[in-house]
Design an enzyme around this catalytic site. Sequence first.
Site, PDB file in Angstrom:
ATOM      1  N   HIS A   1      -3.115  20.380  30.355  1.00 23.53           N
ATOM      2  CA  HIS A   1      -2.517  19.453  29.392  1.00 23.53           C
ATOM      3  C   HIS A   1      -2.083  20.262  28.167  1.00 23.53           C
ATOM      4  O   HIS A   1      -2.794  21.153  27.706  1.00 23.53           O
ATOM      5  CB  HIS A   1      -3.541  18.393  28.997  1.00 23.53           C
ATOM      6  CG  HIS A   1      -3.107  17.550  27.848  1.00 23.53           C
ATOM      7  ND1 HIS A   1      -1.901  16.892  27.840  1.00 23.53           N
ATOM      8  CD2 HIS A   1      -3.704  17.265  26.649  1.00 23.53           C
ATOM      9  CE1 HIS A   1      -1.774  16.238  26.698  1.00 23.53           C
ATOM     10  NE2 HIS A   1      -2.847  16.450  25.953  1.00 23.53           N
TER      11      HIS A   1
ATOM     12  N   ASN B   1       3.139  17.796  22.621  1.00 24.90           N
ATOM     13  CA  ASN B   1       2.178  17.043  23.423  1.00 24.90           C
ATOM     14  C   ASN B   1       2.813  15.708  23.822  1.00 24.90           C
ATOM     15  O   ASN B   1       2.948  14.814  22.993  1.00 24.90           O
ATOM     16  CB  ASN B   1       0.910  16.825  22.595  1.00 24.90           C
ATOM     17  CG  ASN B   1      -0.170  16.058  23.342  1.00 24.90           C
ATOM     18  OD1 ASN B   1       0.081  15.514  24.415  1.00 24.90           O
ATOM     19  ND2 ASN B   1      -1.350  16.002  22.772  1.00 24.90           N
TER      20      ASN B   1
ATOM     21  N   CYS C   1      -4.271  11.314  27.394  1.00 25.86           N
ATOM     22  CA  CYS C   1      -3.741  12.592  27.878  1.00 25.86           C
ATOM     23  C   CYS C   1      -4.256  12.949  29.271  1.00 25.86           C
ATOM     24  O   CYS C   1      -3.702  13.833  29.921  1.00 25.86           O
ATOM     25  CB  CYS C   1      -4.071  13.701  26.886  1.00 25.86           C
ATOM     26  SG  CYS C   1      -3.323  13.378  25.287  1.00 25.86           S
TER      27      CYS C   1
HETATM   28  O1  UT7 Z   1      -3.892  15.534  23.402  1.00 27.06           O
HETATM   29  C1  UT7 Z   1      -4.976  14.730  23.065  1.00 27.06           C
HETATM   30  C2  UT7 Z   1      -6.083  15.495  22.520  1.00 27.06           C
HETATM   31  N1  UT7 Z   1      -5.694  16.092  21.263  1.00 27.06           N
HETATM   32  C3  UT7 Z   1      -5.950  17.364  21.051  1.00 27.06           C
HETATM   33  O2  UT7 Z   1      -6.446  18.047  21.908  1.00 27.06           O
HETATM   34  C4  UT7 Z   1      -5.656  17.893  19.683  1.00 27.06           C
HETATM   35  C5  UT7 Z   1      -6.828  18.656  19.161  1.00 27.06           C
HETATM   36  N2  UT7 Z   1      -6.689  19.076  17.792  1.00 27.06           N
HETATM   37  C6  UT7 Z   1      -5.812  20.027  17.421  1.00 27.06           C
HETATM   38  O3  UT7 Z   1      -5.010  20.499  18.192  1.00 27.06           O
HETATM   39  C7  UT7 Z   1      -5.925  20.543  16.012  1.00 27.06           C
HETATM   40  O4  UT7 Z   1      -7.108  20.067  15.448  1.00 27.06           O
HETATM   41  C8  UT7 Z   1      -4.733  20.184  15.098  1.00 27.06           C
HETATM   42  C9  UT7 Z   1      -3.509  20.941  15.531  1.00 27.06           C
HETATM   43  C10 UT7 Z   1      -4.475  18.674  15.148  1.00 27.06           C
HETATM   44  C11 UT7 Z   1      -5.052  20.594  13.663  1.00 27.06           C
HETATM   45  O5  UT7 Z   1      -5.362  21.987  13.615  1.00 27.06           O
HETATM   46  P1  UT7 Z   1      -6.696  22.500  12.933  1.00 27.06           P
HETATM   47  O6  UT7 Z   1      -6.678  23.950  13.061  1.00 27.06           O
HETATM   48  O7  UT7 Z   1      -7.860  21.762  13.525  1.00 27.06           O
HETATM   49  O8  UT7 Z   1      -6.466  22.100  11.433  1.00 27.06           O
HETATM   50  P2  UT7 Z   1      -7.414  21.226  10.476  1.00 27.06           P
HETATM   51  O9  UT7 Z   1      -7.244  19.786  10.754  1.00 27.06           O
HETATM   52  O10 UT7 Z   1      -8.786  21.804  10.506  1.00 27.06           O
HETATM   53  O11 UT7 Z   1      -6.779  21.554   9.079  1.00 27.06           O
HETATM   54  C12 UT7 Z   1      -6.825  22.884   8.503  1.00 27.06           C
HETATM   55  C13 UT7 Z   1      -6.041  22.881   7.217  1.00 27.06           C
HETATM   56  C14 UT7 Z   1      -6.408  21.736   6.273  1.00 27.06           C
HETATM   57  O12 UT7 Z   1      -6.276  22.221   4.961  1.00 27.06           O
HETATM   58  P3  UT7 Z   1      -7.547  22.652   4.103  1.00 27.06           P
HETATM   59  O13 UT7 Z   1      -8.451  21.467   4.073  1.00 27.06           O
HETATM   60  O14 UT7 Z   1      -8.140  23.812   4.866  1.00 27.06           O
HETATM   61  O15 UT7 Z   1      -6.957  23.028   2.786  1.00 27.06           O
HETATM   62  C15 UT7 Z   1      -5.358  20.706   6.549  1.00 27.06           C
HETATM   63  O16 UT7 Z   1      -5.155  19.851   5.458  1.00 27.06           O
HETATM   64  O17 UT7 Z   1      -4.644  22.712   7.493  1.00 27.06           O
HETATM   65  C16 UT7 Z   1      -4.152  21.567   6.803  1.00 27.06           C
HETATM   66  N3  UT7 Z   1      -3.142  20.919   7.633  1.00 27.06           N
HETATM   67  C17 UT7 Z   1      -1.864  21.288   7.638  1.00 27.06           C
HETATM   68  N4  UT7 Z   1      -1.183  22.208   6.960  1.00 27.06           N
HETATM   69  C18 UT7 Z   1       0.135  22.332   7.207  1.00 27.06           C
HETATM   70  C19 UT7 Z   1      -3.321  19.922   8.522  1.00 27.06           C
HETATM   71  N5  UT7 Z   1      -2.175  19.625   9.110  1.00 27.06           N
HETATM   72  C20 UT7 Z   1      -1.241  20.442   8.578  1.00 27.06           C
HETATM   73  C21 UT7 Z   1       0.139  20.614   8.786  1.00 27.06           C
HETATM   74  N6  UT7 Z   1       0.788  21.577   8.088  1.00 27.06           N
HETATM   75  N7  UT7 Z   1       0.826  19.872   9.681  1.00 27.06           N
END
Ligand code: UT7
Length: 329
Positions: free
Chosen positions: A256, A286, A116
């Site tokens: 980004h 993204n 990225c």
């Molecule tokens: O561009 C390159 C660099 N990349 C980035 O900068 C991306 C950085 N990361 C992010 O943007 C975020 O971490 C994500 C958008 C990928 C994920 O968001 P998050 O707020 O960090 O969610 P999480 O992974 O902590 O998951 C929270 C909850 C989990 O459920 P529990 O364990 O709390 O019950 C996940 O299983 O949300 C759940 N979850 C989803 N629910 C609905 C994870 N993905 C999804 C989904 N839809 N697509």
Amino acid sequence: MNKITAAITCVGGYVPETKLTNFDLEKMVDTNDEWIRTRTGISERRILREPGKATSDMAVPAIQEILRKKNLQATDIDCIICATVTPDMVFPATANLISDKLGATNAFGFDIGAACSGFLYALTTGTAFIESGRYKKVIVVGADKMSAIVDYTDRNTCIIFGDGAGAVLLEPSTDDCGVKDSLLKSDGSGSKFLYMKAGGSLNPASMETVMAREHYAHQEGQSVFKFAVKGMADVSAELLDKNNLTGDDIAWLVPHQANLRIIDATANRMGLTKEKVMINIHKYGNTTAATIPLCLWEWENRLNQGDNIVLAAFGGGFTWGATWVKWAY
Ligand code: UT7
């Protein structure tokens, strides 16, 4: 004589027509529109669906737009630097394929793989070629067909990424506009949080790697998120400090587009209001190396000569950085 700087003198962009909305994704994985919008800021992304079309097929129209707007021939280009993690093939470089499709027979070119942050790495490299006086017309293109390496059964990654390409033309300038400074960073110990396991020399493609779904991007979202928030904000603040700039001096932040919450944190740290931040993540998601030039493409008509612009990125590697540009036109 004034120092030669590398001015961005034109921008081009391309996004495929096909939209993949949050509602489409609801039918593919266990997710919902509300979760995706509130956690990432994304509503839809573009996908290059046509069989036989690859990253170079998005880069080419983006560059052709520049040639058209600047009334240039492809043969006028000296160099093409392509930032991508989704090259058409492992080799030859996608830059070579782009040159061939454009008819840029006088250009040499190569790819830069910095995920990225790829566009900032490529822009900084192209800037050095111009500043040295060696080349007069350098194309820097960020292009990624992320849909080629996204697992559409993995809700952690498939909601984030989209396809697109954005390009800029760099030319020499002596009127103090152009790329003024750049801080680029990397930390390979972060590689385990965002990577594609197979397909390289470590784990060449085999029946096993395919069955284990190892040819897709793997991301530990939360870990990357933590590093990204700090990395992008820190490096942007460091760039301002180094150049005795404050948020008041900055006309635009071009971040980004990985997650709206990361963008907000960076803008806050720089003391910038929302009105000064380019955001198009809601419609393109993204697009990896393409996010920053796609913003410049969309905002090109609203930019003024002399505007101070900060481009900032964080991505796989880890790689991150910030670049200060004084807009030239
Ligand atoms: O561009 C390159 C660099 N990349 C980035 O900068 C991306 C950085 N990361 C992010 O943007 C975020 O971490 C994500 C958008 C990928 C994920 O968001 P998050 O707020 O960090 O969610 P999480 O992974 O902590 O998951 C929270 C909850 C989990 O459920 P529990 O364990 O709390 O019950 C996940 O299983 O949300 C759940 N979850 C989803 N629910 C609905 C994870 N993905 C999804 C989904 N839809 N697509």
